[in-house]
Design a protein around this motif. Sequence first.
Motif, PDB file in Angstrom:
ATOM      1  N   LEU A   1       1.041  -1.242  -0.035  1.00  0.00           N
ATOM      2  CA  LEU A   1      -0.260  -0.317   0.099  1.00  0.00           C
ATOM      3  C   LEU A   1       0.660   1.028   0.150  1.00  0.00           C
ATOM      4  CD1 LEU A   1      -2.852  -0.841   2.050  1.00  0.00           C
ATOM      5  CD2 LEU A   1      -2.919  -1.057  -0.089  1.00  0.00           C
ATOM      6  N   GLY A   2       2.149   0.886   0.976  1.00  0.00           N
ATOM      7  CA  GLY A   2       3.270   2.342   0.902  1.00  0.00           C
ATOM      8  C   GLY A   2       3.453   2.974  -0.863  1.00  0.00           C
ATOM      9  N   TRP A   3       3.392   1.993  -1.705  1.00  0.00           N
ATOM     10  CA  TRP A   3       3.522   2.256  -3.146  1.00  0.00           C
ATOM     11  C   TRP A   3       2.560   2.944  -3.968  1.00  0.00           C
ATOM     12  CZ3 TRP A   3       5.155  -3.608  -3.039  1.00  0.00           C
ATOM     13  CH2 TRP A   3       7.160  -3.740  -2.570  1.00  0.00           C
ATOM     14  N   LEU A   4       1.310   2.111  -3.325  1.00  0.00           N
ATOM     15  CA  LEU A   4       0.183   3.182  -4.186  1.00  0.00           C
ATOM     16  C   LEU A   4       0.043   4.452  -3.209  1.00  0.00           C
ATOM     17  CD1 LEU A   4      -2.316   2.716  -5.659  1.00  0.00           C
ATOM     18  CD2 LEU A   4      -3.532   1.815  -3.584  1.00  0.00           C
ATOM     19  N   SER A   5       0.343   4.266  -2.100  1.00  0.00           N
ATOM     20  CA  SER A   5       0.547   5.960  -2.169  1.00  0.00           C
ATOM     21  C   SER A   5       1.350   6.819  -2.545  1.00  0.00           C
ATOM     22  CB  SER A   5       0.216   6.123  -0.197  1.00  0.00           C
ATOM     23  OG  SER A   5       1.482   5.779  -0.449  1.00  0.00           O
ATOM     24  N   ALA A   6       2.851   6.508  -2.658  1.00  0.00           N
ATOM     25  CA  ALA A   6       2.905   7.788  -3.589  1.00  0.00           C
ATOM     26  C   ALA A   6       3.084   7.606  -4.606  1.00  0.00           C
ATOM     27  CB  ALA A   6       4.416   6.669  -3.428  1.00  0.00           C
ATOM     28  N   ALA A   7       2.552   6.920  -5.359  1.00  0.00           N
ATOM     29  CA  ALA A   7       1.457   7.403  -6.983  1.00  0.00           C
ATOM     30  C   ALA A   7       0.524   8.016  -7.093  1.00  0.00           C
ATOM     31  CB  ALA A   7       1.150   5.525  -7.174  1.00  0.00           C
ATOM     32  N   CYS A   8      -0.400   7.793  -5.357  1.00  0.00           N
ATOM     33  CA  CYS A   8      -0.922   9.084  -5.445  1.00  0.00           C
ATOM     34  C   CYS A   8      -0.930   9.995  -5.625  1.00  0.00           C
ATOM     35  CB  CYS A   8      -2.088   8.645  -3.983  1.00  0.00           C
ATOM     36  SG  CYS A   8      -2.919   7.171  -4.883  1.00  0.00           S
ATOM     37  N   VAL A   9       0.749  10.743  -4.769  1.00  0.00           N
ATOM     38  CA  VAL A   9       0.701  11.970  -4.374  1.00  0.00           C
ATOM     39  C   VAL A   9       1.660  12.362  -5.614  1.00  0.00           C
ATOM     40  CG1 VAL A   9       3.382  13.135  -3.065  1.00  0.00           C
ATOM     41  CG2 VAL A   9       1.007  11.547  -2.460  1.00  0.00           C
ATOM     42  N   ARG A  10       1.999  11.444  -6.286  1.00  0.00           N
ATOM     43  CA  ARG A  10       2.682  11.642  -7.469  1.00  0.00           C
ATOM     44  C   ARG A  10       2.161  12.220  -8.495  1.00  0.00           C
ATOM     45  NH1 ARG A  10       8.477  12.226  -7.414  1.00  0.00           N
ATOM     46  NH2 ARG A  10       9.522  10.547  -6.201  1.00  0.00           N
ATOM     47  N   GLN A  11       0.600  11.775  -9.280  1.00  0.00           N
ATOM     48  CA  GLN A  11      -0.852  12.197  -9.436  1.00  0.00           C
ATOM     49  C   GLN A  11      -0.807  13.371  -9.259  1.00  0.00           C
ATOM     50  OE1 GLN A  11      -2.333  10.557 -12.830  1.00  0.00           O
ATOM     51  NE2 GLN A  11      -1.764  13.353 -11.703  1.00  0.00           N
ATOM     52  N   GLY A  12      -1.611  13.516  -7.532  1.00  0.00           N
ATOM     53  CA  GLY A  12      -1.503  14.192  -7.421  1.00  0.00           C
ATOM     54  C   GLY A  12      -0.910  15.982  -7.064  1.00  0.00           C
ATOM     55  N   ALA A  13       0.501  15.670  -7.949  1.00  0.00           N
ATOM     56  CA  ALA A  13       1.358  17.068  -7.572  1.00  0.00           C
ATOM     57  C   ALA A  13       1.194  17.318  -9.371  1.00  0.00           C
ATOM     58  CB  ALA A  13       2.493  16.356  -7.445  1.00  0.00           C
ATOM     59  N   LEU A  14       0.566  16.669 -10.159  1.00  0.00           N
ATOM     60  CA  LEU A  14       0.783  17.009 -11.651  1.00  0.00           C
ATOM     61  C   LEU A  14      -0.718  17.490 -12.510  1.00  0.00           C
ATOM     62  CD1 LEU A  14       2.915  14.515 -13.526  1.00  0.00           C
ATOM     63  CD2 LEU A  14       3.101  17.112 -13.720  1.00  0.00           C
ATOM     64  N   PRO A  15      -1.159  18.465 -12.969  1.00  0.00           N
ATOM     65  CA  PRO A  15      -3.058  18.311 -13.346  1.00  0.00           C
ATOM     66  C   PRO A  15      -2.736  17.250 -14.406  1.00  0.00           C
ATOM     67  CG  PRO A  15      -1.339  20.170 -13.417  1.00  0.00           C
ATOM     68  CD  PRO A  15      -0.312  19.247 -12.989  1.00  0.00           C
ATOM     69  N   GLU A  16      -1.627  16.514 -15.247  1.00  0.00           N
ATOM     70  CA  GLU A  16      -2.171  15.555 -15.836  1.00  0.00           C
ATOM     71  C   GLU A  16      -2.605  14.863 -15.958  1.00  0.00           C
ATOM     72  OE1 GLU A  16       0.171  18.920 -18.095  1.00  0.00           O
ATOM     73  OE2 GLU A  16       0.700  18.054 -16.375  1.00  0.00           O
ATOM     74  N   ARG A  17      -2.803  13.355 -16.529  1.00  0.00           N
ATOM     75  CA  ARG A  17      -3.453  12.614 -15.811  1.00  0.00           C
ATOM     76  C   ARG A  17      -2.527  11.301 -16.439  1.00  0.00           C
ATOM     77  NH1 ARG A  17      -7.945  10.004 -13.864  1.00  0.00           N
ATOM     78  NH2 ARG A  17      -8.388   7.427 -14.238  1.00  0.00           N
ATOM     79  N   LEU A  18      -1.579  10.850 -15.509  1.00  0.00           N
ATOM     80  CA  LEU A  18      -1.244   9.572 -15.618  1.00  0.00           C
ATOM     81  C   LEU A  18      -1.314   8.278 -16.211  1.00  0.00           C
ATOM     82  CD1 LEU A  18       1.545  11.189 -13.418  1.00  0.00           C
ATOM     83  CD2 LEU A  18       1.821  11.418 -16.078  1.00  0.00           C
ATOM     84  N   PRO A  19      -0.816   6.697 -16.898  1.00  0.00           N
ATOM     85  CA  PRO A  19      -1.498   5.739 -16.483  1.00  0.00           C
ATOM     86  C   PRO A  19      -1.320   5.289 -15.610  1.00  0.00           C
ATOM     87  CG  PRO A  19       0.545   6.258 -17.996  1.00  0.00           C
ATOM     88  CD  PRO A  19       0.079   7.592 -17.559  1.00  0.00           C
TER      89      PRO A  19
END
Length: 336
Positions: free
Chosen positions: A78-96
């Motif tokens: 779950l820690g890797w999933l939370s890191a991915a959430c923060v990365r996505q939240g820091a960008l307006p563009e949607r990432l795969p």
Amino acid sequence: MALLPLDDAPGRLPTGIPLPTSNRFGAPRLLRSALVLLPLLLIGGWAVIDWRTVYDGTARLGSADPWWLLVALFFTCLGWLSAACVRQGALPERLPVGLLIASQFAAGAANHVLPAGIGAHAVTLRFLQRRGIPVARATASLALYSAVRPVAKTLVLLVFLLAFPDLLLTGALVPDERTSLLIAGAVTLALAGTALLVTTVRPLRRPLFDALRCALTDIRLLHTRPARILALWGGAAAAPLLQASVLHAVGAALGLSLSWVQVAFAFLAASTAVGAVPAPGGIGPVDAAVVFAMVALGAPVDLSATAVIGYRVLTVWLPLLPGALVLSALVQRKVL
């Protein structure tokens, strides 16, 4: 003036002369092959240097409760999933989503080899560039990610102190005057060094100012989208709690008597106090501080140290080789 034969006429290549082989793509291919093997070589070297930690931690975990270890492994994922959430939240563009999670799994391996999160940021920056994100915006997202995580961790720690004021009665966890002065001096030196670097090195000014301008624009834009706010701040607040849950599950597997609240507070206080020390993945200073905090809360020294070693085995060593393989695969497939 002699006439050239038909085969040697201008515009045609002479016969019998071998065509030169272009090596225009030779260097990039060689570099890519080196990047594919580099993570494995770094991990192998690190394993040779610090093999005793891996051996001791694995041996001690052999007698632990396997069900609690599975719970710890679940929180690690779950820690890797939370890191991915923060990365996505820091960008307006949607990432795969799939590639983003894979990149953060690979970034975790790089982060434990290089200090101060440089490895993870380098992998993420390359991933964002390959997705077509401009350099200024990608750099701004990395800066926002780096700024939000400690702020969120501090807010979570304050919530713990307000919700559980009895934890403050542990005097050993309160830093003395000398320690407070050292922390304040380190922060002051870091800020002064950054300001001096920006003012004296002129080539750094424009990229930094461009990234800052882009970051301010993105922050205003991101905070108008509820999904991005939830991903950014929710993921950043969940990350330290998930790490503390891994530590608590490992401790429970070994018979540690501390509650989840006590372990989480010890982890939050220790990682907040010494998390800025530039060590690979925070290994070393954070470990010692977490053991000290758990002992101050009443846990035995040997059991606390074993729990921290087991925590490092699950969060660092166990996913290190798979993360390096994923990193190499992403480089090979030109995702990075």
